[in-house]
Scaffold this motif. Structure first.
Motif, PDB file in Angstrom:
ATOM      1  N   SER A  20     -35.539 -61.548   6.364  1.00 46.52           N
ATOM      2  CA  SER A  20     -36.657 -62.084   5.597  1.00 46.52           C
ATOM      3  C   SER A  20     -36.726 -61.482   4.196  1.00 46.52           C
ATOM      4  CB  SER A  20     -37.958 -61.807   6.354  1.00 46.52           C
ATOM      5  OG  SER A  20     -39.075 -62.237   5.616  1.00 46.52           O
ATOM      6  N   HIS A  21     -36.885 -62.330   3.205  1.00 44.65           N
ATOM      7  CA  HIS A  21     -37.074 -61.957   1.793  1.00 44.65           C
ATOM      8  C   HIS A  21     -35.844 -61.340   1.143  1.00 44.65           C
ATOM      9  CE1 HIS A  21     -41.169 -63.187   1.967  1.00 44.65           C
ATOM     10  NE2 HIS A  21     -41.639 -62.143   2.595  1.00 44.65           N
ATOM     11  N   HIS A  66     -39.714 -56.939  -4.342  1.00 45.96           N
ATOM     12  CA  HIS A  66     -39.088 -58.074  -5.015  1.00 45.96           C
ATOM     13  C   HIS A  66     -38.284 -58.873  -3.995  1.00 45.96           C
ATOM     14  CE1 HIS A  66     -40.428 -56.058  -8.536  1.00 45.96           C
ATOM     15  NE2 HIS A  66     -39.654 -55.005  -8.306  1.00 45.96           N
ATOM     16  N   LEU A  67     -38.442 -60.179  -4.026  1.00 46.67           N
ATOM     17  CA  LEU A  67     -37.817 -61.063  -3.052  1.00 46.67           C
ATOM     18  C   LEU A  67     -36.602 -61.721  -3.699  1.00 46.67           C
ATOM     19  CD1 LEU A  67     -41.129 -62.723  -1.766  1.00 46.67           C
ATOM     20  CD2 LEU A  67     -40.217 -60.423  -1.311  1.00 46.67           C
ATOM     21  N   ARG A 107     -35.453 -55.760  -1.750  1.00 48.19           N
ATOM     22  CA  ARG A 107     -36.577 -54.857  -1.462  1.00 48.19           C
ATOM     23  C   ARG A 107     -36.161 -53.605  -0.690  1.00 48.19           C
ATOM     24  NH1 ARG A 107     -40.370 -57.507   3.290  1.00 48.19           N
ATOM     25  NH2 ARG A 107     -38.713 -58.050   4.761  1.00 48.19           N
ATOM     26  N   TYR A 167     -44.668 -51.649   2.385  1.00 45.41           N
ATOM     27  CA  TYR A 167     -44.301 -51.923   1.000  1.00 45.41           C
ATOM     28  C   TYR A 167     -45.524 -51.846   0.088  1.00 45.41           C
ATOM     29  CZ  TYR A 167     -40.032 -53.770   3.151  1.00 45.41           C
ATOM     30  OH  TYR A 167     -38.877 -53.903   3.868  1.00 45.41           O
ATOM     31  N   ASN A 169     -38.314 -66.565   5.223  1.00 39.12           N
ATOM     32  CA  ASN A 169     -37.330 -66.507   6.308  1.00 39.12           C
ATOM     33  C   ASN A 169     -36.318 -67.634   6.220  1.00 39.12           C
ATOM     34  OD1 ASN A 169     -38.507 -64.293   7.862  1.00 39.12           O
ATOM     35  ND2 ASN A 169     -40.179 -65.711   8.288  1.00 39.12           N
ATOM     36  N   GLU A 202     -48.665 -63.816  -4.480  1.00 40.64           N
ATOM     37  CA  GLU A 202     -47.210 -63.831  -4.556  1.00 40.64           C
ATOM     38  C   GLU A 202     -46.665 -65.050  -5.305  1.00 40.64           C
ATOM     39  OE1 GLU A 202     -45.517 -63.226  -0.620  1.00 40.64           O
ATOM     40  OE2 GLU A 202     -47.484 -62.637   0.123  1.00 40.64           O
ATOM     41  N   TRP A 239     -43.720 -67.344  -6.611  1.00 41.97           N
ATOM     42  CA  TRP A 239     -42.362 -67.552  -6.086  1.00 41.97           C
ATOM     43  C   TRP A 239     -41.616 -68.650  -6.831  1.00 41.97           C
ATOM     44  CZ3 TRP A 239     -44.196 -68.662  -0.405  1.00 41.97           C
ATOM     45  CH2 TRP A 239     -44.651 -67.485   0.201  1.00 41.97           C
ATOM     46  N   VAL A 297     -36.549 -66.141  -0.587  1.00 42.34           N
ATOM     47  CA  VAL A 297     -37.976 -65.930  -0.397  1.00 42.34           C
ATOM     48  C   VAL A 297     -38.312 -66.394   1.011  1.00 42.34           C
ATOM     49  CG1 VAL A 297     -40.289 -66.649  -1.089  1.00 42.34           C
ATOM     50  CG2 VAL A 297     -38.556 -66.191  -2.827  1.00 42.34           C
ATOM     51  N   HIS A 314     -44.144 -59.985  -4.527  1.00 36.63           N
ATOM     52  CA  HIS A 314     -44.971 -59.803  -3.319  1.00 36.63           C
ATOM     53  C   HIS A 314     -45.928 -58.625  -3.508  1.00 36.63           C
ATOM     54  CE1 HIS A 314     -46.140 -59.863   0.815  1.00 36.63           C
ATOM     55  NE2 HIS A 314     -45.026 -60.411   1.293  1.00 36.63           N
TER      56      HIS A 314
END
Length: 292
Positions: free
Chosen positions: A72-73, A48-49, A77, A44, A55, A252, A254, A53, A143
């Motif tokens: 995850s995330h 974008h999460l 993305r 990547y 796990n 990152e 969040w 965000v 991220h």
């Protein structure tokens, strides 16, 4: 599809796959400041999460008693966005709910990502719109991965992170399965500097939720080129690079974080998850500054 924007000082590229930023180039010397996405390390650039965000415990979560699964995330993305609008100095991509997303995230939404150029700054803006007939719940995060070192003849150890406030701050702790515990570990003690080396990320990301700072800069001891991220209003900050070593560092901002290892509740009860009322929208933004 990849699109470009530029002004007198910088040029960026961003694509519809993931709505992701691909490049930030300083036009003074043609220096690249964003990670290339080389899959040898991490495929990547700046994902974008959404709608989570980090796990989930066992990759599962619960809404109204029904269990769903997300990796995850989240899915933004790896999703295809559409071009919503483009002007001389900004571009907006949109991801809307679909039959496919409703199977794994049962809410109707619009996620819009806008990139705006301002001198040597890229403003990354998010808008989440509730298109459903009920309250929706989500987390949202950025991220971006930045070149570190910036110059080819440097090493990671030439660099450090500088926070814009003196900090007395702790990081959130992980268990052996890289799930958050409820413990904290003192990390920045009357300091605003993190010296960069491979050992910094040996236990995964540094995650803060008590920073006074709202700006972090990646700086070199060898020159004045730098990258800063301003993240006003974001309650959580993750800083990460692969533990095996890689020529980038992620900063990152969040809204939300990964599950605690003992979390068994409903998604709306999860720490950091945001509610959004019917017909309402949520807006936030962060800024990337480059020094050439």
């Amino acid at each position: 599809m990849i699109y470009s924007l530029e002004n007198e000082k910088i040029k960026i590229a961003a694509g519809t796959h993931g709505g992701e930023l691909h490049s930030i180039t300083g036009k003074k010397e043609g220096t690249e400041y964003l990670w290339s996405g080389d899959p040898e390390y991490w495929r990547y650039h700046s994902p974008h999460l959404f709608p989570i965000v980090g796990n989930l415990k066992d990759s599962k979560y619960r809404i109204d008693g029904k269990e769903y699964e997300l990796q995850s995330h989240g899915f933004a993305r790896i999703s295809e966005f559409t071009l919503l609008s483009q002007s001389k100095d900004s571009i907006t991509f949109e991801l809307r709910y679909s039959d496919k997303t409703l199977e794994i995230y049962p809410y109707k939404f619009s996620l819009q990502v806008t990139y705006t150029l301002d001198e040597s700054c890229v403003v990354v803006s998010y808008k989440v719109i509730n298109l459903d007939n009920k309250v929706i719940y989500f987390s949202l995060g950025a991220h971006p991965a930045f070149m570190c070192p910036i110059e080819k003849d440097e090493v990671l150890e030439d660099y450090y992170l500088k926070f814009n406030q003196i900090e007395n701050s702790s990081i959130m702790c992980f268990d052996e399965n890289v799930r958050f515990t409820h413990d904290k570990k003192a990390y920045l003690i009357n300091s605003n500097i993190i010296e960069l080396n491979k050992e910094v990320f040996k236990n995964d990301a540094l995650v803060f939720n008590d920073l006074k700072s709202d700006k972090i800069t990646i700086k070199s001891r060898n020159h004045n080129k730098s990258i800063s991220v301003e993240f006003k209003g974001f309650p959580y900050m993750g800083i990460w690079a692969p533990s095996k070593g890689a020529p980038f560092v992620c900063i990152e901002p969040w809204f939300g974080h990964a599950d605690y290892g003992d979390f068994t509740g409903e998604f709306k009860e999860k720490e950091g998850v945001l509610p959004l009322e019917i017909g309402k929208e949520f807006n936030c933004s962060y800024k990337i500054f480059i020094e050439q």
